[in-house]
Enzyme design. Structure first.
Site, PDB file in Angstrom:
ATOM      1  N   LYS A  66      13.361  -0.858  62.238  1.00 17.80           N
ATOM      2  CA  LYS A  66      13.806   0.276  63.060  1.00 17.80           C
ATOM      3  C   LYS A  66      13.682  -0.005  64.566  1.00 17.80           C
ATOM      4  O   LYS A  66      14.533   0.407  65.344  1.00 17.80           O
ATOM      5  CB  LYS A  66      13.027   1.539  62.694  1.00 17.80           C
ATOM      6  CG  LYS A  66      13.390   2.073  61.308  1.00 17.80           C
ATOM      7  CD  LYS A  66      12.662   3.359  61.005  1.00 17.80           C
ATOM      8  CE  LYS A  66      12.933   3.784  59.563  1.00 17.80           C
ATOM      9  NZ  LYS A  66      12.280   5.042  59.222  1.00 17.80           N
ATOM     10  N   TYR A 219       6.780   9.118  49.890  1.00 13.33           N
ATOM     11  CA  TYR A 219       6.977   9.791  48.610  1.00 13.33           C
ATOM     12  C   TYR A 219       6.869   8.754  47.502  1.00 13.33           C
ATOM     13  O   TYR A 219       7.071   7.564  47.710  1.00 13.33           O
ATOM     14  CB  TYR A 219       8.343  10.492  48.544  1.00 13.33           C
ATOM     15  CG  TYR A 219       9.480   9.521  48.356  1.00 13.33           C
ATOM     16  CD1 TYR A 219      10.055   8.901  49.438  1.00 13.33           C
ATOM     17  CD2 TYR A 219       9.933   9.191  47.076  1.00 13.33           C
ATOM     18  CE1 TYR A 219      11.066   7.985  49.268  1.00 13.33           C
ATOM     19  CE2 TYR A 219      10.947   8.276  46.903  1.00 13.33           C
ATOM     20  CZ  TYR A 219      11.509   7.676  47.997  1.00 13.33           C
ATOM     21  OH  TYR A 219      12.495   6.749  47.826  1.00 13.33           O
TER      22      TYR A 219
END
Ligand code: ATR
Length: 279
Positions: A66, A219
């Site tokens: 990123k 998650y």
């Protein structure tokens, strides 16, 4: 004509973004193909440019690229500039690459709209001071919490972020140990990468109160280590980062396709999406 997108990461086989975006395509009646692409630090830039040259309309970027993606883009929007990281690249016909960061708005949408936990006037603690935290701070502060406290193993990194964003709202910082000296928090967000090693930050019991809402940006099909720790401290309201993943994807889709899919239907297919991971 089919619009093509890809997610670039290392590893990327576990990404469920293709399943999410294909469902968005069905919901909005758009034809699109969304694939996964592996890269390395050395190949990332060329892979992005090749994707564009081959007619790709955009890509998502995931760990660990990123920050690198922010340097590859020709222009960054405000969210990406503040985060110094890009998770969504828009590819224009003139050959330019525009970088966005939809992670932070995805986080806020999931906490406030989906989980119905308002941030205004709340004492918020974010754990970690890496890229995930950097992308979340400005959007969190724009929701007007009474305080945003950043705690990190390396305190200097928490201090740098608290100072950098202090003009956007009330920030504070500390080590995990020094959380012993603070009042409890209404909302505690895990933005560390410790869950990947099956561990969680060393937190004192005093930071929790009876109404604390815990949120893990990570998650997993099973409960995450951070949420298990919170539960052991008596926390009853919590959520993992699946909703953040869906909401950031919806904002990426809006950038590329000009329409934000209604995400409610995606949550009905949560198991199907999680099972679409290749790893
Ligand atoms: P990301 O882009 O996912 O945020 P990152 O920039 O590498 O990844 O940041 C990882 C975060 O997890 C950091 O806050 C890191 O703490 P340090 O800044 O002290 O390194 C935190 N983290 C990772 N492993 C950790 C561990 N074993 N104990 C405590 N914190 C850890």
């Amino acid at each position: 004509m089919i619009n093509r997108y890809t997610i670039i990461g290392q590893p990327v086989a576990q990404s469920v973004s293709p399943a999410i975006h294909h469902m968005f395509g069905e919901l909005t009646h758009r034809r699109l193909l969304y694939t996964r692409t592996e890269a390395t630090d050395a190949t990332f830039s060329d892979i992005v440019k090749q994707w564009q040259a081959s007619g790709g309309k955009g890509c998502n970027v995931t760990a660990p690229f990123k920050e690198l993606a922010a340097t590859v883009c020709d222009r960054l929007n405000d969210s990406a500039k503040l985060a110094e990281a890009v998770n969504t690249i828009e590819m224009h016909r003139d050959g330019s690459l525009v970088g966005h960061n939809t992670d932070g708005v995805g986080l806020i949408a999931d906490i406030e709209k989906n989980k119905r936990v308002p941030l205004v006037n709340k004492r918020v603690l974010i754990l970690g001071a890496g890229g995930a935290t950097r992308g979340a701070i400005a959007p969190l502060l724009s929701a007007n919490p009474s305080c945003l406290h950043i705690a990190n193993r390396s305190v200097d990194k928490a201090e740098i972020l608290a100072n950098k964003f202090s003009s956007y709202g009330p920030t504070a910082y500390s080590s995990y140990d020094d959380l012993n000296n603070t009042a409890s928090f209404d909302i505690i967000i895990n933005a560390t990468s410790m869950g990947f090693d099956n561990s969680a930050p060393p937190l004192p019991a005093t930071i929790f109160n009876t109404g604390t809402f815990a949120y893990d940006m990570m998650y997993k099909a099973q409960q995450t280590p951070f949420l298990a720790l919170c539960e052991s401290f008596g926390v009853t309201q919590y959520a993992d980062g699946f909703g953040m993943l869906v909401e950031q994807a919806a904002d990426a889709f809006l950038i590329w396709e000009g329409v934000r899919p209604k995400t409610r239907k995606i949550y009905l297919a949560t198991d199907e999406i999680i099972n679409s991971a290749n790893a």
